[in-house]
Design an enzyme around this catalytic site. Structure first.
Site, PDB file in Angstrom:
ATOM      1  N   ASP A  37       0.857  -1.173   0.000  1.00  0.00           N
ATOM      2  CA  ASP A  37       0.000   0.000   0.000  1.00  0.00           C
ATOM      3  C   ASP A  37       0.902   1.235   0.000  1.00  0.00           C
ATOM      4  O   ASP A  37       1.892   1.272   0.734  1.00  0.00           O
ATOM      5  CB  ASP A  37      -0.865  -0.038   1.267  1.00  0.00           C
ATOM      6  CG  ASP A  37      -1.884   1.065   1.327  1.00  0.00           C
ATOM      7  OD1 ASP A  37      -2.954   0.903   0.725  1.00  0.00           O
ATOM      8  OD2 ASP A  37      -1.608   2.083   1.984  1.00  0.00           O
ATOM      9  N   ASN A  45      -2.441  12.932  -2.693  1.00  0.00           N
ATOM     10  CA  ASN A  45      -3.474  13.436  -3.605  1.00  0.00           C
ATOM     11  C   ASN A  45      -3.955  14.821  -3.187  1.00  0.00           C
ATOM     12  O   ASN A  45      -4.122  15.704  -4.028  1.00  0.00           O
ATOM     13  CB  ASN A  45      -4.672  12.482  -3.648  1.00  0.00           C
ATOM     14  CG  ASN A  45      -4.553  11.439  -4.725  1.00  0.00           C
ATOM     15  OD1 ASN A  45      -3.827  11.596  -5.697  1.00  0.00           O
ATOM     16  ND2 ASN A  45      -5.287  10.355  -4.560  1.00  0.00           N
ATOM     17  N   HIS A  50      -4.672  14.939  -7.968  1.00  0.00           N
ATOM     18  CA  HIS A  50      -4.903  13.564  -8.421  1.00  0.00           C
ATOM     19  C   HIS A  50      -4.054  13.187  -9.635  1.00  0.00           C
ATOM     20  O   HIS A  50      -3.718  12.015  -9.804  1.00  0.00           O
ATOM     21  CB  HIS A  50      -6.390  13.335  -8.695  1.00  0.00           C
ATOM     22  CG  HIS A  50      -7.198  13.311  -7.437  1.00  0.00           C
ATOM     23  ND1 HIS A  50      -7.349  12.179  -6.678  1.00  0.00           N
ATOM     24  CD2 HIS A  50      -7.865  14.291  -6.780  1.00  0.00           C
ATOM     25  CE1 HIS A  50      -8.086  12.446  -5.615  1.00  0.00           C
ATOM     26  NE2 HIS A  50      -8.415  13.728  -5.648  1.00  0.00           N
ATOM     27  N   ASP A  54      -1.998   9.858  -9.686  1.00  0.00           N
ATOM     28  CA  ASP A  54      -2.043   8.881 -10.777  1.00  0.00           C
ATOM     29  C   ASP A  54      -0.644   8.574 -11.292  1.00  0.00           C
ATOM     30  O   ASP A  54      -0.309   7.418 -11.567  1.00  0.00           O
ATOM     31  CB  ASP A  54      -2.912   9.390 -11.927  1.00  0.00           C
ATOM     32  CG  ASP A  54      -4.394   9.348 -11.613  1.00  0.00           C
ATOM     33  OD1 ASP A  54      -4.777   8.777 -10.573  1.00  0.00           O
ATOM     34  OD2 ASP A  54      -5.172   9.911 -12.415  1.00  0.00           O
ATOM     35  N   GLU A  80      -4.808   2.394  -3.939  1.00  0.00           N
ATOM     36  CA  GLU A  80      -3.342   2.469  -3.917  1.00  0.00           C
ATOM     37  C   GLU A  80      -2.712   1.187  -3.379  1.00  0.00           C
ATOM     38  O   GLU A  80      -1.563   1.185  -2.948  1.00  0.00           O
ATOM     39  CB  GLU A  80      -2.879   3.691  -3.111  1.00  0.00           C
ATOM     40  CG  GLU A  80      -3.114   3.612  -1.624  1.00  0.00           C
ATOM     41  CD  GLU A  80      -4.526   4.022  -1.166  1.00  0.00           C
ATOM     42  OE1 GLU A  80      -4.705   4.103   0.051  1.00  0.00           O
ATOM     43  OE2 GLU A  80      -5.422   4.250  -1.994  1.00  0.00           O
TER      44      GLU A  80
END
Length: 165
Positions: A37, A45, A50, A54, A80
């Site tokens: 994770d 974020n 974002h 990404d 994630e």
């Protein structure tokens, strides 16, 4: 496949794991699972947007592909979280793969939309091994997941292999 990362999706991964686990059972060999994770991903974020989040997921996927063998399988487990199956792999080799991922990720350079370098995110990981610790897919992944949360609870950016019970 996952549209953002190009890795297998959870469904394909689960089906691949079923086949690999059956093959490993027949051959009497180990199968290791690494569940990971991205640490503090929501904060990343919220801070950088974002699009940068990404990009981090895409770069992590590149690191995973470069860190595993052709017979291994990496997937985006969700959000994630990522999962890797390592057939014919015992714990020491799985730890080496996990460390290679952490080291490679730490060496990345990631820029925000203003081309300024951002702190490289870290990952927490949990590892479980068939048949030594679990004999079916659900228990194996669940054990790796429990260990992932132990790693997060101990400060993140680490690999947990010890039994949590």
């Amino acid at each position: 496949h996952d549209a953002l990362t190009g890795l297998s999706n959870r469904h394909v991964f689960t089906e691949t794991m079923r086949r690999e686990l059956a093959r490993c059972q027949r051959g009497g060999v180990s199968l290791a699972v690494i569940l990971m994770d991205v640490d503090h991903f929501k904060n990343l974020n919220d801070t950088y947007g974002h699009a940068v989040g990404d990009l981090v997921l895409q770069r992590l996927a590149e690191v995973l592909r470069a860190s595993i063998r052709p017979e291994d399988c990496a997937c985006r487990w969700g959000g994630e979280e990522f999962c890797i199956s390592l057939p014919n792999t015992k714990l020491p080799q799985a730890i080496q793969v996990a460390e290679r991922i952490r080291e490679t990720l730490a060496s990345l350079k990631i820029n925000n939309s203003n081309h300024a370098e951002i702190p490289v995110p870290t990952v927490s990981m949990g590892i479980a091994v068939f048949p030594e610790e679990a004999v079916d897919i659900i228990k194996l992944i669940d054990l790796a997941d429990q260990r992932l949360y132990v790693a997060k609870g101990r400060g993140r950016d680490q690999i947990e292999i010890a039994s949590t019970s």
